[in-house]
Scaffold this active site. Structure first.
Site, PDB file in Angstrom:
ATOM      1  N   HIS A 277       0.791  -1.250   0.000  1.00 21.57           N
ATOM      2  CA  HIS A 277       0.000   0.000   0.000  1.00 21.57           C
ATOM      3  C   HIS A 277       0.821   1.297   0.000  1.00 21.57           C
ATOM      4  O   HIS A 277       0.793   2.087   0.949  1.00 21.57           O
ATOM      5  CB  HIS A 277      -0.982   0.021   1.170  1.00 21.57           C
ATOM      6  CG  HIS A 277      -0.445  -0.446   2.494  1.00 21.57           C
ATOM      7  ND1 HIS A 277       0.753  -0.039   3.032  1.00 21.57           N
ATOM      8  CD2 HIS A 277      -0.977  -1.299   3.399  1.00 21.57           C
ATOM      9  CE1 HIS A 277       0.933  -0.604   4.210  1.00 21.57           C
ATOM     10  NE2 HIS A 277      -0.095  -1.387   4.455  1.00 21.57           N
TER      11      HIS A 277
ATOM     12  N   ASP B  61      -6.170  -4.173   0.407  1.00 19.69           N
ATOM     13  CA  ASP B  61      -5.948  -4.052   1.854  1.00 19.69           C
ATOM     14  C   ASP B  61      -7.292  -4.090   2.598  1.00 19.69           C
ATOM     15  O   ASP B  61      -7.542  -3.328   3.527  1.00 19.69           O
ATOM     16  CB  ASP B  61      -5.177  -2.778   2.188  1.00 19.69           C
ATOM     17  CG  ASP B  61      -4.688  -2.730   3.637  1.00 19.69           C
ATOM     18  OD1 ASP B  61      -4.730  -3.771   4.331  1.00 19.69           O
ATOM     19  OD2 ASP B  61      -4.261  -1.642   4.081  1.00 19.69           O
TER      20      ASP B  61
ATOM     21  N   PHE C 264      -7.391   1.328  12.461  1.00 19.18           N
ATOM     22  CA  PHE C 264      -7.149   1.679  11.066  1.00 19.18           C
ATOM     23  C   PHE C 264      -7.793   0.641  10.137  1.00 19.18           C
ATOM     24  O   PHE C 264      -7.837  -0.541  10.458  1.00 19.18           O
ATOM     25  CB  PHE C 264      -5.644   1.705  10.769  1.00 19.18           C
ATOM     26  CG  PHE C 264      -4.891   2.829  11.420  1.00 19.18           C
ATOM     27  CD1 PHE C 264      -4.883   4.090  10.854  1.00 19.18           C
ATOM     28  CD2 PHE C 264      -4.157   2.606  12.576  1.00 19.18           C
ATOM     29  CE1 PHE C 264      -4.160   5.125  11.430  1.00 19.18           C
ATOM     30  CE2 PHE C 264      -3.434   3.631  13.163  1.00 19.18           C
ATOM     31  CZ  PHE C 264      -3.430   4.897  12.598  1.00 19.18           C
TER      32      PHE C 264
END
Length: 422
Positions: free
Chosen positions: A227, A300, A318
């Site tokens: 990412h 992700d 997160f």
């Protein structure tokens, strides 16, 4: 199951029919139906190799309130994915053969599509003790990563890379220097200052990538960057590739589609790690994907429970979900607008991730495994989180209008997702 898909726009072939028998593609061309096969009329639709996602979180074991192997792979199939790779931040962590074997057995029992599990680099993902990488590789670990946590010690990373190179395994890295985080919960930029929230600086990511590409060169190891989110990271990776270092990289849909300006309030559905960066970073990621610096797109996919995300930017975990929205969002933003053609998007979602990791996937050709997705590129709909197959409803894209839809997903010759064809 014997299937004949009629009249689709077939990736790499143009308008054609595709015959599937048992688990493979038997023939592609102008074909007549046989008496024992199901015919799917697909005129006006696009048939592509099934998407491959090398970066998802299935949460099981230990986080079943967020996601399970069953619900996560159902979400993947709905999103057009026919192979996914599961990160090791579970409880327990797959840091020994026994736990990895347990997860593999759960996958065999519950997964709707193939899942390749990662093994962690360090015991319990805490960066202290390197695991028995050799035993984990022998048990079938896909690759090694401590995703969610950066490896802080250069010496430790070098040791891991040298051992992984001998084993022929990639080291897959979440790049984050802990000494530079300072409790941040979003990008350190104009919007974090406006909202009064602590920021995570871009250099937190890029400085560790710069270290690691040189270590990968010394170890002659395949090093893959998770990412990517900053323009400096893109520059470092571009320079490393020019130097012949074995570095590959991925970018997420949300980093291609959004930047920090999308965060208008304390809404943890916009909280992900790495965070949404500046408009300049976003453009650098798009450019880096298009020029080959970044190899492919990975979601992700990071599901969380609603009550966890309701804690706000400072306290919430997160991550956002991504498997069920990736194709629709990218098709709408880039293919419908003419920036990309559909073949480019298919390359980045299916062909390239498989090729980078040497996977038997991402192919649409005779005798290949029948892992396919049928796409309607123009059907308009609205993203509704409550309709997700995933347990995680945490998305910043809820209620967004999109163009394009997955209408059929086939894994190993078996229909694993189907919507009514119109």
């Amino acid at each position: 199951m014997n299937l004949l898909i009629k009249g689709a726009n077939v990736f790499g072939y143009g308008t054609a029919d595709v015959r599937i028998s048992e688990d493979s593609i038997q023939s592609i061309g102008d074909l007549n139906p046989l008496h024992n096969e199901e015919v799917i009329e697909a005129s006006g639709k696009t048939l592509a190799p099934g998407f491959v996602d090398v970066h998802i979180h299935l949460r099981e074991p230990g986080g079943e309130h967020k996601e399970t192997i069953k619900t996560g792979t159902e979400a993947a199939a709905r999103g057009g994915y026919t192979l996914v790779c599961a990160m090791p931040n579970t409880r327990p962590v797959p840091d020994d053969v026994e736990t990895l074997k347990y997860i593999q057995n759960k996958i065999t029992d519950d997964a709707l599509i193939p899942v390749l599990p990662y093994a962690s680099i360090t015991k319990n993902l805490i960066g202290k003790e390197i695991n028995d990488l050799e035993a984990l590789a022998a048990q079938g670990a896909f690759a090694f990563t401590d995703d969610g946590v950066g490896i802080q010690s250069a010496d430790q990373m070098l040791q891991v890379m040298k051992r992984a190179a001998i084993l022929g395994k990639a080291v897959v890295a979440h790049c984050e220097d802990n000494s530079l985080i300072h409790g941040g919960c979003m990008h350190d930029g104009q919007r974090s200052r406006e909202l009064g929230l602590p920021g995570i600086p871009s250099v937190c990511e890029s400085v560790q990538i710069a270290r690691d590409v040189l270590l990968a060169e010394a170890a002659d190891c395949h090093y893959h960057v998770c990412h990517v989110s900053t323009k400096e990271s893109v520059r470092v990776i571009r320079d490393a590739k020019k130097a012949g270092i074995k570095v590959t990289a991925e970018v997420t849909p949300h980093h291609l589609l959004l930047n920090e300006e999308a965060i208008s309030a304390d809404d943890a559905n916009f909280k992900m790690n790495p965070p949404l960066r500046s408009k300049e970073d976003q453009q650098a990621l798009i450019d880096g994907l298009e020029d080959g610096t970044i190899d492919f797109i990975a979601t992700d996919h990071a599901p969380h429970a609603k009550e966890e995300k309701d804690e706000g930017m400072l306290r919430a975990p997160f991550g956002i979900t991504g498997l069920e929205t990736a194709f629709q969002l990218l098709n709408t933003a880039f293919v419908e607008t003419g920036r990309w053609d559909i073949d480019q998007l298919i390359e980045w979602l299916a062909v390239k991730p498989a090729a980078v990791f040497g996977l038997d996937a991402g192919k649409l050709e005779e005798q290949a495994s029948a892992d396919l997705v049928l796409l309607d590129l123009t059907e308009e709909s609205e993203i509704t989180a409550e309709s997700f197959r995933s347990k995680g409803k945490n998305t910043p894209f809820n209620n967004q209008q999109v163009s394009g839809k997955v209408v059929l997903t086939i894994s190993k010759g078996k229909i694993v997702f189907q919507e009514e064809l119109v």
